[in-house]
Design an enzyme around this catalytic site. Structure first.
Site: not given
Length: 148
Positions: A108, A120
């Site tokens: 998250e 990411y």
């Protein structure tokens, strides 16, 4: 030059300082001590080769039935945008697959943390949902990302 290695007990105090500097709700020392001792977890640190013992960042993953939950990613403020986070995560993904048998990874991230989301995504993570009001201090949604 950065060296990525397994987090040791003697690294935990510095890692806690990094967490306190970066996050409004940092992990406590005991949480890191428990994780680095857990057989289904892998925690890494980035160390400055020219200054042995100086921790520049850390990240960690827990293996939950073949899926890796990336629980922590933090880089010292003055070491950001120098490839430290990428190097840490690349090694975490490699070792997670090879040593823990992880086939998919999730994490998250605050929806407003554009630099982290960009990192990411560049490593193959894809947004697959939102957790409303996941973060506190300040309250913010979390983007759920997966690399499968």
């Amino acid at each position: 030059m950065i060296v990525v290695r397994t987090m040791q007990i003697e690294d935990v105090d510095q890692v806690c300082v990094l967490e306190e500097e970066a996050f409004s709700m940092p992990w406590h020392k005991q949480s890191f001590l428990e994780m680095i001792a857990h057989p289904d977890a892998l925690y890494l640190v980035a160390e400055n080769r020219e200054q042995p013992g100086k921790i520049l960042g850390c990240c960690g993953v827990r293996n939950i039935v073949g899926e890796g939950e990336i629980t922590n990613v933090v880089v010292k403020k003055e070491s950001r945008n120098e490839g430290t986070g990428r190097k840490l995560l690349t090694e975490l993904l490699r070792r997670g697959m090879e040593e823990l048998g992880i086939s998919a990874f999730t994490l998250e991230v605050r929806v407003g943390n554009a630099p982290a989301i960009h990192l990411y995504e560049s490593l193959g993570f894809i947004s697959e949902g939102i957790r409303k009001n996941f973060y506190e201090k300040p309250r913010e949604d979390a983007m759920i990302m997966w690399k499968r």
